[in-house]
Design a protein around this motif. Sequence first.
Motif, short mmCIF file in Angstrom:
data_model
loop_
_atom_site.label_atom_id
_atom_site.label_comp_id
_atom_site.label_asym_id
_atom_site.label_seq_id
_atom_site.Cartn_x
_atom_site.Cartn_y
_atom_site.Cartn_z
N UNK A 139 0.82 -1.38 -0.09
CA UNK A 139 -0.19 0.15 -0.11
C UNK A 139 0.78 1.25 0.08
N UNK A 140 2.13 1.04 0.45
CA UNK A 140 2.99 2.33 0.66
C UNK A 140 3.24 2.77 -0.92
N UNK A 141 3.23 1.90 -1.78
CA UNK A 141 3.75 2.36 -3.24
C UNK A 141 2.41 2.96 -3.93
N UNK A 142 1.35 2.98 -3.33
CA UNK A 142 0.11 3.68 -4.17
C UNK A 142 -0.18 4.89 -3.42
N UNK A 143 -1.38 5.44 -3.54
CA UNK A 143 -1.73 6.83 -3.02
C UNK A 143 -2.32 6.69 -1.72
N UNK A 144 -1.91 7.64 -1.00
CA UNK A 144 -2.28 7.64 0.48
C UNK A 144 -3.08 9.21 0.72
N UNK A 145 -4.30 9.18 1.51
CA UNK A 145 -4.96 10.09 2.10
C UNK A 145 -5.01 10.23 3.41
N UNK A 146 -4.65 11.64 3.85
CA UNK A 146 -4.94 11.82 5.27
C UNK A 146 -5.98 12.94 5.37
N UNK A 147 -7.20 12.68 5.67
CA UNK A 147 -8.36 13.90 5.71
C UNK A 147 -8.00 14.63 6.86
N UNK A 148 -7.40 15.80 6.86
CA UNK A 148 -7.14 16.50 8.06
C UNK A 148 -7.41 18.14 7.80
N UNK A 149 -7.11 18.78 8.94
CA UNK A 149 -7.39 20.38 9.00
C UNK A 149 -6.29 20.91 8.10
N UNK A 150 -6.41 22.26 7.75
CA UNK A 150 -5.60 23.06 6.97
C UNK A 150 -4.17 22.92 7.39
N UNK A 151 -3.07 22.80 6.73
CA UNK A 151 -1.85 22.91 7.30
C UNK A 151 -1.35 24.38 7.27
N UNK A 152 -1.94 25.41 6.93
CA UNK A 152 -1.76 26.74 7.00
C UNK A 152 -1.44 27.30 8.42
N UNK A 153 -0.27 27.67 8.91
CA UNK A 153 -0.04 28.15 10.23
C UNK A 153 -0.04 29.61 10.34
N UNK A 154 -0.46 30.19 11.36
CA UNK A 154 -0.21 31.71 12.03
C UNK A 154 0.86 31.74 13.07
N UNK A 155 0.97 32.97 13.25
CA UNK A 155 1.88 32.97 14.59
C UNK A 155 1.53 33.71 15.72
N UNK A 156 1.64 32.96 16.97
CA UNK A 156 1.24 33.65 18.24
C UNK A 156 2.54 33.66 19.12
N UNK A 157 2.91 35.00 19.35
CA UNK A 157 3.78 35.19 20.27
C UNK A 157 5.35 34.75 19.60
N UNK A 158 5.25 34.71 18.39
CA UNK A 158 6.44 34.14 17.56
C UNK A 158 6.64 32.56 17.61
N UNK A 159 5.35 31.94 17.87
CA UNK A 159 5.37 30.41 17.98
C UNK A 159 4.18 30.12 16.82
N UNK A 160 4.78 29.26 15.77
CA UNK A 160 3.83 28.70 14.64
C UNK A 160 2.65 28.22 15.33
#
Length: 500
Positions: A139-160
């Motif tokens: 299965x590792x040689x085919x397509x894998x999907x991880x249904x997840x939240x957005x990977x967009x990160x912001x900053x809070x006090x200099x912390x991603x």
Amino acid sequence: MGIRALLSEPLARYIVRQQQEWIAKSLEVQEKWRKQLVAKAADTQFGRDHFFRDIHSYSDFKEAVPVSDYEDLKGYIEKIKTGESNVLWPDKPLYFAKTSGTTSGTKYIPISKDSISNHINSARNAILTYIAETEKAEFLDKKLIFLSGSPVLTETGGVLTGRLSGISNHHVPGYLRSNQMPSYETNCIEDWELKLDKIIDETLHQPMSLISGIPPWVQMYFDRITERTGKKIKDVFPDFSLFIYGGVNFEPYKAKLFESIGKRIDSIELYPASEGFLAYQNSQEDESLLLLLDTGIFYEFIPVENFFDENPKRLSIGEVEIGRNYAVIINNNAGLWGYSLGDTVRFVSTNPYKILVTGRIKHFISAFGEHVIGEEIEKALRYAMERHPETEVVEFTVAPMVNSDKGGLPYHEWLVEFAAMPHNSEQFARDINQRLTELNIYYLDLIKGNILRPLELVPLRKNAFIDYMRANGKLGGQNKVPRLSNDRKIADELLKMNRS
């Protein structure tokens, strides 16, 4: 066999050997982490405030470090958010995992350079453990999907800052990047329904082999695919062979998910949280989860019946008993101290230490002293579904009805969205009620004493729970509806939507 599958097999065997080594010395490993955590944090603000230099034993630790929740640590976290260092853990966190709290609003859970490996390596090791046991790696040689939240990160006090699933997306190993789905651009879409349509556009004609996500949102993905194609998932994705999930009990969703797929496939349950990755299913022969004792977390456990005592009894791993429900307390290498996750677990083995997640310490019904917990209602529902095999449940929640418009004794109200109704819904409700009286003696006493009457079942219209989540801005991602409430806030809103 492709290169990924080929290379994974020796790595899988190595990881399992490491696993067996720390399992063999579980108590020593946990004591090692207690000492290391205290020593490293001794000069932080929290360490100085709680006299870490004077801690020499577990008894000293319990005296110095109180049981806490997010509200108790919030003052320290607010300092980190303003840019301070060495507050709960040396330096600044690498990330804040942003998550919803029931009383605290948005929570900012620190993830440090030391603790990020707990999240990333544990997920990897769950897959490698599966490969070592089953010798299935193609299965590792085919397509894998991880249904997840957005990977967009912001900053809070200099912390991603971002959702845990979005943070984890930045740490997917490079060798899996080329077969990971969906695309980064699609994963960044915030609107869940728009994102879901784009995910389907991208994956529909791909050789999907592994699908991962919270069961209700995976079910929504499957339903949309079937609506488009008119086919079972096995016919759309003939290579689909492994389902990975976490976040909720799989049992209520299992029948409908496998019916949507059209065949049985292997699955792996994970126990991740923003505060730490605690456990994973390490065998296809056993549904319980291996508690991860050597990843930077020192665990404590409080018997559920004592949790709300003024000074509840705290137990280390060596003091737990099989068959009892415990609230989970963690101390970790991101600076969470005496932190109550809010989850309850039951040990099914102590060699190795394996658990089942049984519910939430605050998600129970005890409006009348019955203290019905999540595990009990899920077992009662499963009992009824086994006796009514035509039944398919999409989602459900349970709330107390204290003052009914109809009058009479109070009762538990079960709000259930069915994909397929039981032929005899009244008998279905009686079967749930019967099993619940067998599982919970307090509930039985209240029924027999005419303080409560048997539960009432309220079928909800199609997409009732999706509409509820959408209306509350919680559609998709890691969000889920609580199984149990001690009030009627969720139930009344669902009923209002159902009528409209």
